[in-house]
Design an enzyme around this catalytic site. Structure first.
Site, mmCIF file in Angstrom:
data_model
loop_
_atom_site.group_PDB
_atom_site.id
_atom_site.type_symbol
_atom_site.label_atom_id
_atom_site.label_comp_id
_atom_site.label_asym_id
_atom_site.label_seq_id
_atom_site.Cartn_x
_atom_site.Cartn_y
_atom_site.Cartn_z
ATOM 1 C CE LYS A 1 -0.315 -0.187 4.986
ATOM 2 N NZ LYS A 1 -0.883 -1.134 6.031
ATOM 3 C CE1 TYR B 1 12.803 31.702 5.710
ATOM 4 C CE2 TYR B 1 13.195 29.666 5.427
ATOM 5 C CZ TYR B 1 13.088 30.890 4.756
ATOM 6 O OH TYR B 1 12.082 31.201 3.827
HETATM 7 C C1 LIG Z 1 0.043 -2.354 6.470
HETATM 8 C C2 LIG Z 1 -0.101 -3.185 6.777
HETATM 9 C C3 LIG Z 1 0.749 -4.830 7.305
HETATM 10 C C4 LIG Z 1 1.701 -3.950 6.898
HETATM 11 O O1 LIG Z 1 1.988 -3.357 8.878
HETATM 12 P P1 LIG Z 1 3.654 -2.787 8.852
HETATM 13 O O2 LIG Z 1 3.691 -3.337 10.294
HETATM 14 O O3 LIG Z 1 3.657 -2.227 7.764
HETATM 15 O O4 LIG Z 1 4.432 -5.030 8.378
HETATM 16 C C5 LIG Z 1 -0.339 -5.895 7.507
HETATM 17 N N1 LIG Z 1 -1.681 -6.046 7.795
HETATM 18 C C6 LIG Z 1 -2.097 -4.839 7.776
HETATM 19 C C7 LIG Z 1 -4.041 -4.925 7.944
HETATM 20 C C8 LIG Z 1 -2.058 -3.425 7.085
HETATM 21 O O5 LIG Z 1 -2.933 -2.464 7.336
#
Ligand SMILES: *Cc1c(COP(=O)(O)O)cnc(C)c1O
Length: 343
Positions: free
Chosen positions: A37, A244
């Site tokens: 994702k 800044y």
């Molecule tokens: C994003 C996600 C993962 C992966 O999690 P990590 O902590 O990045 O390993 C696994 N399961 C779900 C449902 C997620 O949303």
């Protein structure tokens, strides 16, 4: 002709493959998937899926159908699962696709039954995180549904020994829901041990070089390296301030390099005064505020001139500890101005 980019991101796909194999070995005999994702956490989902499919990964996860659309069709034999299920606007695309929705509410279950009777789906059950998933009192909605994979998600897996982990595990084990297989563990969950693995694991962060849990320390390779070019060098005289709001003043004359890098590139202001660049084995601290397009570093430890390149320290656990940003945010904030190179 393309003008040169003053910022480079190198993405080491061999390191990615090494990290996936580590999670695959740790997960065995459960299968090991990959969360891709958010464009594979900013690393580039297309390249990640292609490489991990070649390594033998068969199960990929994205959040939404619009992310799925950019990745389909997947390499032969691989399956894409959609973590946010099907909202009303998703139905037409979802029904026409062979990606698998992970239904997250009783409303979604009813919608899917109606739109695609008898079609397989995944289901997310909430075992205590209270984010996505059907509640334990809503499971009657699943009667007769063709469930491929039954999922739940851990809230505190990156805190070893947290009592929530065993509580959620017990709740997930106690579910009486028929499904072809079960899936529970993210990266940190894999590190919590075999009881958490079930049939399929879902690591994300660890694949991209994040260290999700003490058990993974020293086992994973850095995937993303950032380099920035020096725009200008100067001497900051003793008593003068830089950047800044004058947050850093030199105690003695200091050689400074100004890098072509700023918060617009995801090098957020949280790195002001605490980040570092690396050149010739020396660590060069960030001086003063990070600005939108520029960052000053103390170049005393390296003979830098205009046009030189330095590595921006992007070791995820170290950069996270220095900045207070999570390892996840460090990856997903990476901006669009980098020229990307895949090794
Ligand atoms: C994003 C996600 C993962 C992966 O999690 P990590 O902590 O990045 O390993 C696994 N399961 C779900 C449902 C997620 O949303």
């Amino acid at each position: 002709m393309q003008p040169p980019a003053p910022l480079r991101l190198t993405i080491d796909l061999d390191a990615l493959a090494h990290n996936w194999r580590w999670f695959a070995r740790a997960s065995a005999p459960a299968a090991c998937g990959a969360a891709v994702k958010a464009d594979a956490y900013g690393v580039g989902a297309k390249a990640v899926v292609e490489r991990l499919a070649a390594e033998g990964c068969r199960d990929f996860f994205v959040a939404t159908w619009s992310e799925a659309a950019g990745l389909l069709p997947l390499p032969a034999g691989a399956t894409l699962r959609i973590l946010h299920g099907v909202l009303p606007d998703d139905l037409a695309f979802a029904v026409a696709s062979d990606a698998i929705p992970m239904l997250v509410s009783a409303e979604q279950v009813a919608r899917w039954r109606d739109a695609a009777p008898g079609r397989r789906c995944d289901v997310m059950v909430d075992t205590g995180m209270n984010r996505l998933g059907l509640g334990l009192d809503e499971l009657a909605a699943l009667d007769g549904l063709a469930i491929d994979t039954l999922h739940s998600h851990l809230a505190c897996a990156d805190e070893p020994g947290h009592p929530m982990n065993v509580r959620q595990l017990a709740a997930f084990r106690a579910l009486d829901v028929p499904a072809r297989q079960r899936s529970f563990a993210n990266s940190a969950g894999v590190c919590e041990g075999a009881a958490y693995h079930f049939d399929l694991t879902r690591p994300g962060l660890g694949l991209y070089g994040g260290v999700p849990h003490p058990a993974a320390a020293g086992q994973l390779r850095q995937v993303v390296r950032a380099e920035a070019q020096v725009v200008q060098t100067r001497t900051l005289k003793a008593g003068e301030a830089i950047g800044y709001n004058r947050t850093f003043a030199a105690k003695a004359d200091t050689q400074v390099a100004i890098l072509n890098l700023g918060y617009a590139d995801g090098y957020l202001r949280a790195f002001s005064g605490v980040g570092q660049a690396l050149a010739g084995g020396a660590a060069l601290p960030v001086l003063g505020r990070v600005s939108m397009d520029l960052t000053a570093i103390d170049a005393s430890g390296a003979a830098l001139t205009e046009g030189d390149w330095v590595e921006v320290d992007f070791d995820l656990p170290r950069a996270s500890a220095a900045s207070g940003l999570s390892q996840y945010e460090l990856l997903t904030c990476l901006g669009a101005r980098y020229q990307r190179r895949y090794l």
